[in-house]
Design an enzyme around this catalytic site. Structure first.
Site, PDB file in Angstrom:
ATOM      1  CD  GLN A 188     117.039 -71.453 -88.862  1.00 35.91           C
ATOM      2  OE1 GLN A 188     117.304 -70.315 -89.253  1.00 35.91           O
ATOM      3  NE2 GLN A 188     117.219 -72.523 -89.620  1.00 35.91           N
ATOM      4  CD  GLU A 190     116.909 -68.125 -78.670  1.00 39.53           C
ATOM      5  OE1 GLU A 190     117.797 -67.446 -78.101  1.00 39.53           O
ATOM      6  OE2 GLU A 190     115.869 -67.616 -79.138  1.00 39.53           O
ATOM      7  CB  ILE A 255     120.076 -54.637 -92.300  1.00 36.52           C
ATOM      8  CG1 ILE A 255     118.650 -54.221 -92.661  1.00 36.52           C
ATOM      9  CG2 ILE A 255     120.947 -53.402 -92.072  1.00 36.52           C
ATOM     10  CD1 ILE A 255     117.936 -53.438 -91.585  1.00 36.52           C
ATOM     11  CG  ASP A 264     116.597 -58.028 -75.508  1.00 38.09           C
ATOM     12  OD1 ASP A 264     116.368 -59.214 -75.217  1.00 38.09           O
ATOM     13  OD2 ASP A 264     117.733 -57.535 -75.501  1.00 38.09           O
TER      14      ASP A 264
END
Length: 339
Positions: A188, A190, A255, A264
């Protein structure tokens, strides 16, 4: 002058003949260099050059991306932009940083041996403008060999309102990288940096994807957007320039822990599955999200089994233990199309 008894027995002319034969054999061996099978018999999926960070211990950068792509059937050649003992969330770390000149040296070495054919280029964290500019040269070089090369870029710049790269990198991404990317996977924050707009609603997220499409990439996945406490992934696929993109969302259960290497991993899986389903980004995202969530739940359960309080620090993901969830994920998280 001393003459070896062996030479005396077989004669100097025979020695010269033996020497010439050996030279010819060496030349023939050199000429008969075996083919690179990844090029001669390419995989059905593709051949990926991945330029990302590397840690000796733990799973971030290339350590988080290469293994999952290999499980999905890709040949992956990693170039490590940094090589650290561990990720930077630990109290200390040691290691080396690759500069742009050293990166280009590796590319020249591959080119000299005819090894520059790739179907995909994958990039993650890049810490300097000079290195990012060299990556752009790599894109041009790879596309001169394979004009159909797909460039999948995770524009790692920051999160939750904070930059963790030099500010000047933002403009390089916006002005130079976005126009040549095939797929972008920002979070968000970025996406806001790349578009110059604030994202506070789902509609804002859709519009950010539209802005990025107009600048270059046909596929955009904003991998995490927090809207009023709900965590979403928003994906967008513009199949033809000028057409309205197909857009969707996936609601992702939160979580209660922080994990390293998940961005990544997510980008690697989006590359892997979107290439298998090139016209169905929704399905690729469902598979990627389902794999990542299963892996994170396993990671959390294993830390709790070890008696560790998971709240205060970042957790190393259980990548190897989750290989079945990567290779054959059970899809539990479904995409919902926007009208």
């Amino acid at each position: 002058m001393f003459v070896s008894p062996v030479i005396a027995r077989i004669g100097s002319s025979s020695i010269r003949s033996l020497s010439n034969f050996r030279t010819r054999c060496l030349k023939q061996l050199h000429m008969a260099q075996p083919p690179i099978l990844a090029l001669a018999i390419p995989s059905d999926t593709g051949r990926v050059l991945s330029i990302q960070s590397h840690t000796v211990q733990g799973y971030v950068g290339n350590k988080s991306a290469v293994f999952p792509l290999q499980l999905l059937g890709y040949d992956v050649d990693p170039i490590n932009s940094v090589q650290f003992s561990n990720h930077t969330g630990y109290p200390t770390f040691k290691g080396q940083v690759l500069n742009g000149e050293q990166l280009w040296e590796l590319i020249e070495g591959l080119e000299a041996n005819g090894l520059l054919y790739y179907t995909h280029l994958l990039t993650g964290y890049i810490g300097s403008v000079s290195f990012l500019n060299t990556v752009l040269k790599v894109v041009d070089k790879l596309r001169s060999v394979n004009p159909k090369l797909k460039f999948v870029c995770d524009p790692v710049m920051g999160d939750e309102g904070k930059l963790y790269v030099p500010p000047e990198l933002v403009m390089v991404y916006r002005e130079k990288v976005v126009p040549v990317a095939s797929m972008l996977t920002p979070n968000q924050f970025e996406a806001e940096q790349l578009t110059g707009s604030s994202i506070t609603s789902e509609k804002d997220g859709q519009e950010a994807c539209n802005i990025l499409h107009a600048a270059g990439p046909s596929k955009v996945v904003i991998t995490s957007i927090n809207i009023d406490g709900t965590l979403l992934l928003i994906g967008s696929h513009q199949k033809e320039k000028g057409q309205s993109p197909e857009q969707f969302k996936i609601v992702i259960p939160k979580i209660p822990a922080y994990f390293t290497g998940t961005g990544d991993l997510t980008t690697a899986l989006l590359l892997g599955w979107s290439n298998k389903y090139p016209n169905d980004l929704d399905k690729a995202a469902e598979l990627a999200v389902s794999s990542v969530q299963a892996l994170l739940l396993r990671t959390l359960a294993d830390y709790q089994k070890a008696g560790y309080d998971c709240q205060p620090s970042s957790l190393e993901i259980r990548l190897i233990q989750s290989l079945d969830d990567i290779r054959n994920p059970e899809v539990k998280y479904r995409a919902k199309r926007y009208n």
